[in-house]
Design an enzyme around this catalytic site. Sequence first.
Site, PDB file in Angstrom:
ATOM      1  N   ASP A   1      15.715  -9.023  -2.509  1.00 47.87           N
ATOM      2  CA  ASP A   1      15.753  -9.230  -3.963  1.00 47.87           C
ATOM      3  C   ASP A   1      16.361 -10.582  -4.315  1.00 47.87           C
ATOM      4  O   ASP A   1      17.217 -11.101  -3.592  1.00 47.87           O
ATOM      5  CB  ASP A   1      16.558  -8.093  -4.615  1.00 47.87           C
ATOM      6  CG  ASP A   1      16.262  -7.937  -6.097  1.00 47.87           C
ATOM      7  OD1 ASP A   1      15.311  -8.573  -6.592  1.00 47.87           O
ATOM      8  OD2 ASP A   1      16.992  -7.178  -6.763  1.00 47.87           O
TER       9      ASP A   1
ATOM     10  N   HIS B   1       9.307 -16.677  -4.136  1.00 50.94           N
ATOM     11  CA  HIS B   1       8.642 -15.746  -3.213  1.00 50.94           C
ATOM     12  C   HIS B   1       8.187 -16.489  -1.956  1.00 50.94           C
ATOM     13  O   HIS B   1       8.284 -15.970  -0.842  1.00 50.94           O
ATOM     14  CB  HIS B   1       7.434 -15.081  -3.890  1.00 50.94           C
ATOM     15  CG  HIS B   1       7.806 -14.247  -5.085  1.00 50.94           C
ATOM     16  ND1 HIS B   1       8.835 -13.334  -5.055  1.00 50.94           N
ATOM     17  CD2 HIS B   1       7.276 -14.174  -6.343  1.00 50.94           C
ATOM     18  CE1 HIS B   1       8.918 -12.740  -6.238  1.00 50.94           C
ATOM     19  NE2 HIS B   1       7.993 -13.238  -7.033  1.00 50.94           N
TER      20      HIS B   1
ATOM     21  N   LEU C   1       9.941  -4.412  18.659  1.00 49.83           N
ATOM     22  CA  LEU C   1      10.444  -3.999  17.341  1.00 49.83           C
ATOM     23  C   LEU C   1       9.274  -3.530  16.473  1.00 49.83           C
ATOM     24  O   LEU C   1       8.186  -4.108  16.531  1.00 49.83           O
ATOM     25  CB  LEU C   1      11.151  -5.187  16.672  1.00 49.83           C
ATOM     26  CG  LEU C   1      11.726  -4.997  15.271  1.00 49.83           C
ATOM     27  CD1 LEU C   1      13.003  -5.828  15.126  1.00 49.83           C
ATOM     28  CD2 LEU C   1      10.764  -5.396  14.160  1.00 49.83           C
TER      29      LEU C   1
HETATM   30  C1  IPE Z   1      13.019  -3.971  -5.727  1.00 51.16           C
HETATM   31  O1  IPE Z   1      13.270  -5.157  -6.416  1.00 51.16           O
HETATM   32  C2  IPE Z   1      11.661  -4.009  -5.118  1.00 51.16           C
HETATM   33  C3  IPE Z   1      11.487  -4.976  -4.032  1.00 51.16           C
HETATM   34  C4  IPE Z   1      12.436  -5.681  -3.486  1.00 51.16           C
HETATM   35  C5  IPE Z   1      10.146  -5.111  -3.540  1.00 51.16           C
HETATM   36  P1  IPE Z   1      13.057  -5.252  -7.985  1.00 51.16           P
HETATM   37  O2  IPE Z   1      13.532  -6.592  -8.395  1.00 51.16           O
HETATM   38  O3  IPE Z   1      11.676  -4.890  -8.339  1.00 51.16           O
HETATM   39  O4  IPE Z   1      14.030  -4.108  -8.495  1.00 51.16           O
HETATM   40  P2  IPE Z   1      14.711  -3.871  -9.913  1.00 51.16           P
HETATM   41  O5  IPE Z   1      13.604  -3.864 -10.921  1.00 51.16           O
HETATM   42  O6  IPE Z   1      15.669  -4.978 -10.150  1.00 51.16           O
HETATM   43  O7  IPE Z   1      15.408  -2.553  -9.781  1.00 51.16           O
HETATM   44  C1  IPE Z   2      12.279  -9.772  -4.958  1.00 56.75           C
HETATM   45  O1  IPE Z   2      12.628 -10.795  -5.829  1.00 56.75           O
HETATM   46  C2  IPE Z   2      10.829  -9.772  -4.577  1.00 56.75           C
HETATM   47  C3  IPE Z   2      10.027  -8.714  -5.224  1.00 56.75           C
HETATM   48  C4  IPE Z   2      10.475  -7.752  -5.960  1.00 56.75           C
HETATM   49  C5  IPE Z   2       8.591  -8.783  -4.994  1.00 56.75           C
HETATM   50  P1  IPE Z   2      12.436 -10.655  -7.386  1.00 56.75           P
HETATM   51  O2  IPE Z   2      11.076 -11.142  -7.734  1.00 56.75           O
HETATM   52  O3  IPE Z   2      12.740  -9.275  -7.828  1.00 56.75           O
HETATM   53  O4  IPE Z   2      13.529 -11.669  -7.921  1.00 56.75           O
HETATM   54  P2  IPE Z   2      14.533 -11.448  -9.107  1.00 56.75           P
HETATM   55  O5  IPE Z   2      15.235 -10.155  -8.869  1.00 56.75           O
HETATM   56  O6  IPE Z   2      13.717 -11.415 -10.354  1.00 56.75           O
HETATM   57  O7  IPE Z   2      15.443 -12.617  -9.032  1.00 56.75           O
HETATM   58 MG    MG Z   3      14.422  -8.338  -8.423  1.00 57.78          MG
END
Ligand code: IPE
Ligand code: IPE
Ligand code: MG
Length: 239
Positions: free
Chosen positions: A16, A33, A127
Amino acid sequence: MHSERNIPRHVAIIMDGNGRWAQAQGKERIYGHMQGVESVRSALKAAVRNGVRYLTLYAFSTENWGRPAEEVNALMELLCDSVIRESPELQKQGVRVRIIGERSRMSEKVQAHLARIEKETSTGEQLTLLLAINYSSRSELTATMRRIAAEAKAGTIAPEEIGEQTIAQHLYTADIPDPDLIVRTSGECRLSNFLLWQAAYSEFYFTEVLWPDFNEEEFDRAIQAYQRRARRFGKLSDQ
Ligand code: IPE
Ligand code: IPE
Ligand code: MG
């Protein structure tokens, strides 16, 4: 290098913070990303080096479809490009890829790429990399219950025979041990619909580090934190 002792067999990571990482630099979220793919490489390398046998990465949740189409499409493109590009290296490292999540909602192209990477890496023994894509734990559990109900109706299983193992064996993670350690980056302290059943006795490690900044050293830090935990599974420490 860490000692062989007390290495988590299965590490699961909620990757995240990509968007925030990019925005902090005045860039588009997708740039975060893209950088996040580098962190995946590092995490995988560190997992293999530490002797971790299963690594699960939460890459796309069922809830993530709710993001703007532009970001969703870019994520799917990135996913396709990455699996194609990384396949030779994964094979070299002895990594077997397995996808967990509902594939039917993904485009034919994405489905084909995912099937291909699973096939190409199927002999990996070092793995197992579980990629959670279009995954959510509640949808996984709902599908599981439906399938068990259908089997009960068909008479292939009696309701009184349904045990915890029956449920575990109907999940996407059938035959995979539960995660010993769940890591979440970016300072958020929640599961966001990830492995609710499987996490019953997992240790949790939360770090403020944003996913694009996560590297081998951060992975080692999570392992070290895990090694200091006392897992009791409801018993007493000296039992
Ligand atoms: C959780 O991250 C999903 C992934 C890492 C793929 P999100 O950014 O979507 O989660 P929330 O919305 O903050 O809970
Ligand atoms: C995690 O990073 C990746 C996915 C959920 C696909 P985010 O895209 O949620 O990044 P933030 O949380 O908005 O910074
Ligand atoms: Mg996120």
